[in-house]
Write a protein that holds these residues in place. Sequence first.
Motif, PDB file in Angstrom:
ATOM      1  N   SER A 159      -7.501  -1.819   1.488  1.00 32.20           N
ATOM      2  CA  SER A 159      -7.499  -3.445   2.145  1.00 32.20           C
ATOM      3  C   SER A 159      -5.853  -4.124   2.210  1.00 32.20           C
ATOM      4  O   SER A 159      -5.169  -4.442   3.438  1.00 32.20           O
ATOM      5  N   ARG A 160      -4.646  -2.979   1.511  1.00 35.25           N
ATOM      6  CA  ARG A 160      -3.279  -3.435   1.568  1.00 35.25           C
ATOM      7  C   ARG A 160      -3.007  -3.182   3.078  1.00 35.25           C
ATOM      8  O   ARG A 160      -2.146  -3.255   3.897  1.00 35.25           O
ATOM      9  N   PHE A 175       1.080  -1.012  -0.229  1.00 36.35           N
ATOM     10  CA  PHE A 175      -0.040  -0.471   0.118  1.00 36.35           C
ATOM     11  C   PHE A 175       1.140   1.241  -0.391  1.00 36.35           C
ATOM     12  O   PHE A 175       1.052   2.056  -0.842  1.00 36.35           O
ATOM     13  N   ALA A 223     -10.085   0.711  -2.082  1.00 40.85           N
ATOM     14  CA  ALA A 223      -9.730  -0.631  -3.054  1.00 40.85           C
ATOM     15  C   ALA A 223      -8.233  -0.923  -2.434  1.00 40.85           C
ATOM     16  O   ALA A 223      -8.548  -2.450  -2.800  1.00 40.85           O
ATOM     17  N   TYR A 224      -7.684  -0.545  -3.051  1.00 35.91           N
ATOM     18  CA  TYR A 224      -6.072  -1.645  -3.210  1.00 35.91           C
ATOM     19  C   TYR A 224      -5.380  -0.693  -1.582  1.00 35.91           C
ATOM     20  O   TYR A 224      -5.042  -1.344  -1.500  1.00 35.91           O
ATOM     21  N   ASN A 281     -15.260  -9.054  -3.790  1.00 33.79           N
ATOM     22  CA  ASN A 281     -14.374  -8.830  -2.564  1.00 33.79           C
ATOM     23  C   ASN A 281     -14.354  -7.340  -1.872  1.00 33.79           C
ATOM     24  O   ASN A 281     -14.919  -6.623  -3.277  1.00 33.79           O
ATOM     25  N   HIS A 282     -14.147  -7.302  -1.172  1.00 30.96           N
ATOM     26  CA  HIS A 282     -14.036  -5.452  -0.976  1.00 30.96           C
ATOM     27  C   HIS A 282     -12.770  -4.672  -2.250  1.00 30.96           C
ATOM     28  O   HIS A 282     -13.679  -3.456  -2.419  1.00 30.96           O
ATOM     29  N   LYS A 283     -12.587  -5.667  -2.292  1.00 33.26           N
ATOM     30  CA  LYS A 283     -10.750  -4.359  -3.128  1.00 33.26           C
ATOM     31  C   LYS A 283     -12.054  -4.044  -4.761  1.00 33.26           C
ATOM     32  O   LYS A 283     -12.181  -3.380  -5.014  1.00 33.26           O
ATOM     33  N   SER A 284     -12.823  -5.243  -5.393  1.00 32.92           N
ATOM     34  CA  SER A 284     -13.296  -5.060  -6.337  1.00 32.92           C
ATOM     35  C   SER A 284     -14.420  -4.332  -5.967  1.00 32.92           C
ATOM     36  O   SER A 284     -14.940  -3.996  -7.186  1.00 32.92           O
ATOM     37  N   TYR A 332      -4.455   5.762 -10.639  1.00 30.79           N
ATOM     38  CA  TYR A 332      -4.025   6.407  -9.822  1.00 30.79           C
ATOM     39  C   TYR A 332      -3.226   7.884  -9.378  1.00 30.79           C
ATOM     40  O   TYR A 332      -3.684   9.156  -9.154  1.00 30.79           O
ATOM     41  N   PHE A 352     -15.060  -1.510  -4.665  1.00 29.27           N
ATOM     42  CA  PHE A 352     -15.059  -0.074  -4.233  1.00 29.27           C
ATOM     43  C   PHE A 352     -14.243   0.384  -5.489  1.00 29.27           C
ATOM     44  O   PHE A 352     -13.954   1.493  -6.011  1.00 29.27           O
ATOM     45  N   SER A 353     -13.540  -1.168  -6.386  1.00 29.46           N
ATOM     46  CA  SER A 353     -12.700  -0.630  -7.215  1.00 29.46           C
ATOM     47  C   SER A 353     -14.262  -0.019  -8.502  1.00 29.46           C
ATOM     48  O   SER A 353     -14.035   0.712  -8.876  1.00 29.46           O
TER      49      SER A 353
END
Length: 268
Positions: free
Chosen positions: A256-257, A67, A252-253, A208-211, A136, A213-214
Amino acid sequence: MLSQPLTAASPMAWILAIAAAIAYALPALTTQHLQETGARRCLRLAWALHALFLGWGLLGEFPRFGFAPALSITAWLVLTVYVVEQQLYPQLSSRWPLSIMGSLAVLLAVVFPGSPLHVDASPWLPLHLALGIASYGLFAAAVVHAALMGHAERQMRQGADHDGGLPLLTLERLTFRFVGAGFVLLTATLAAGWFFGEQLYGKSWVWNHKSVFSLLSWIAFAVLLFGRNRFGWRGQSAVRVLYIGAIFLLLAYVGSRFVAEVLLERVA
């Protein structure tokens, strides 16, 4: 799900990070004493040292990513935009916030260097990561320009002289250009993950939460661009949608990281 503890950055990474942070901090700490030309030279030196630091982290003896490196690359891309724009618009002046951002980003990345990159990963994975991080950076540049635009608008309402360096309409035009370019790259990143997830990560698309939020960020930016082109959205209403999309993308990334690397103190 296997996990492993995070390891510390190498001595060379620390040397490059500290040198870059000092070069970034000089224009902010010596605002009253350093001339504009000297400040720009310091920022460019910091930008070059930052690039070496990023290169060492991604291509050095033990490549890693996480992250904090993602945020560091994003900050470096924003500063790249600033360096280019200064050639086109010499009156642009925002060295103090950019200096602070660069110092924090490079130090955060050396404290939390991320997890080692797998040697058996797909050869297309670096391209996929590059597309995502580039999006980003472009959206971050859009947010910076939107903040400058908001500052200029507040000064105009108060009847003060605008000292942001660029006319309001120029800032607005640049903001949406960055949004449009970032949206293209974000679309390519999500499409690659959807259609080629198994080749890239060894598994197909996972909800998942990453996908989630993306996808939410993609929807927010799509709505913003549609509203801009169809209804002429501008000003603070458009900026709010931009900020919402940027927050979704950050969660998103990076979000989560951050949870995995800092709160859980492990690499998933």
